[in-house]
Design a protein around this motif. Structure first.
Motif, mmCIF file in Angstrom:
data_model
loop_
_atom_site.group_PDB
_atom_site.id
_atom_site.type_symbol
_atom_site.label_atom_id
_atom_site.label_comp_id
_atom_site.label_asym_id
_atom_site.label_seq_id
_atom_site.Cartn_x
_atom_site.Cartn_y
_atom_site.Cartn_z
ATOM 1 N N ILE A 86 0.839 -1.200 0.000
ATOM 2 C CA ILE A 86 0.000 0.000 0.000
ATOM 3 C C ILE A 86 0.874 1.249 0.000
ATOM 4 N N TRP A 87 0.355 2.300 -0.591
ATOM 5 C CA TRP A 87 0.964 3.616 -0.514
ATOM 6 C C TRP A 87 0.187 4.442 0.507
ATOM 7 N N PHE A 88 0.910 4.986 1.471
ATOM 8 C CA PHE A 88 0.372 5.978 2.388
ATOM 9 C C PHE A 88 1.005 7.317 2.038
ATOM 10 N N ARG A 89 0.381 8.368 2.509
ATOM 11 C CA ARG A 89 1.005 9.679 2.409
ATOM 12 C C ARG A 89 0.722 10.473 3.667
ATOM 13 N N GLN A 90 1.628 11.379 3.952
ATOM 14 C CA GLN A 90 1.458 12.226 5.128
ATOM 15 C C GLN A 90 1.890 13.630 4.788
ATOM 16 N N ALA A 91 0.919 14.522 4.797
ATOM 17 C CA ALA A 91 1.204 15.932 4.596
ATOM 18 C C ALA A 91 1.558 16.561 5.934
ATOM 19 N N ALA A 92 2.217 17.697 5.873
ATOM 20 C CA ALA A 92 2.644 18.378 7.090
ATOM 21 C C ALA A 92 1.444 18.673 7.981
ATOM 22 N N GLY A 93 1.531 18.245 9.224
ATOM 23 C CA GLY A 93 0.481 18.525 10.183
ATOM 24 C C GLY A 93 -0.752 17.659 10.075
ATOM 25 N N LYS A 94 -0.715 16.653 9.219
ATOM 26 C CA LYS A 94 -1.879 15.795 9.007
ATOM 27 C C LYS A 94 -1.548 14.340 9.329
ATOM 28 N N GLU A 95 -2.622 13.562 9.485
ATOM 29 C CA GLU A 95 -2.451 12.143 9.744
ATOM 30 C C GLU A 95 -1.978 11.424 8.480
ATOM 31 N N ARG A 96 -1.301 10.307 8.690
ATOM 32 C CA ARG A 96 -0.901 9.480 7.559
ATOM 33 C C ARG A 96 -2.133 8.757 7.032
ATOM 34 N N LYS A 149 -2.401 17.575 -7.942
ATOM 35 C CA LYS A 149 -2.937 18.796 -7.352
ATOM 36 C C LYS A 149 -2.044 19.226 -6.192
ATOM 37 N N PRO A 150 -2.071 20.487 -5.842
ATOM 38 C CA PRO A 150 -1.268 20.933 -4.687
ATOM 39 C C PRO A 150 -1.582 20.139 -3.418
ATOM 40 N N GLU A 151 -2.823 19.724 -3.260
ATOM 41 C CA GLU A 151 -3.183 18.958 -2.067
ATOM 42 C C GLU A 151 -2.624 17.537 -2.059
ATOM 43 N N ASP A 152 -1.989 17.124 -3.147
ATOM 44 C CA ASP A 152 -1.291 15.829 -3.166
ATOM 45 C C ASP A 152 0.106 15.939 -2.569
ATOM 46 N N THR A 153 0.533 17.154 -2.254
ATOM 47 C CA THR A 153 1.853 17.352 -1.660
ATOM 48 C C THR A 153 1.945 16.628 -0.328
ATOM 49 N N ALA A 154 2.944 15.755 -0.208
ATOM 50 C CA ALA A 154 3.097 14.947 0.996
ATOM 51 C C ALA A 154 4.346 14.086 0.865
ATOM 52 N N MET A 155 4.726 13.475 1.980
ATOM 53 C CA MET A 155 5.700 12.397 1.946
ATOM 54 C C MET A 155 4.919 11.120 1.664
ATOM 55 N N TYR A 156 5.374 10.370 0.683
ATOM 56 C CA TYR A 156 4.708 9.130 0.304
ATOM 57 C C TYR A 156 5.544 7.941 0.768
ATOM 58 N N TYR A 157 4.841 7.000 1.404
ATOM 59 C CA TYR A 157 5.491 5.813 1.940
ATOM 60 C C TYR A 157 4.846 4.565 1.353
#
Length: 123
Positions: A35-45, A87-95
């Motif tokens: 699975i791919w998770f993502r975590q944006a700054a200040g948000k849950e993974r 989209k800009p809202e896709d900005t995150a660290m992806y794991y």
């Protein structure tokens, strides 16, 4: 030991595309979820997209349906995430993450994690 190594992140403009890769090694599950998770700054993974082996059943978060495609190359033990119409809202660290058995959406269900790859989408 299990190792997951992501690559392919970067910076793109809105509307662009990226393909993430996750090279996996050391696991012995015959039935498993990647699975791919993502975590944006200040948000849950959050879980973004998952794929179950055997069979290849896939899961997508509503926010990425129709834009992202998860796939895997079993011969190369590599997981992919093709991301289009970013989209800009896709900005995150992806794991990428791995667990035995069926896919779940909670990060706490996953035993193995990669180090992450940063995706930044500018408007």
């Amino acid at each position: 030991q299990v190792q997951l190594v992501e690559s392919g992140g970067g910076s793109v403009q809105a509307g662009g595309s990226l393909r993430l890769s996750c090279a996996a090694s050391g696991y012995t599950y015959s039935r498993y979820c990647m699975i791919w998770f993502r975590q944006a700054a200040g948000k849950e993974r959050e879980g973004v997209a998952g794929i179950y082996t055997p069979g290849g059943s896939t899961y997508y978060a509503d926010s990425v349906k129709g834009r992202f495609t998860i796939s895997q190359d079993n011969a190369k033990n590599t997981l992919y995430l093709q991301m289009n119409s970013l989209k800009p809202e896709d900005t995150a660290m992806y794991y990428c993450a791995l667990k035995g058995g069926y896919c779940g959406l909670s990060r706490y269900q996953y035993n193995y994690w990669g180090q992450g790859t940063q995706v930044t989408v500018s408007s």
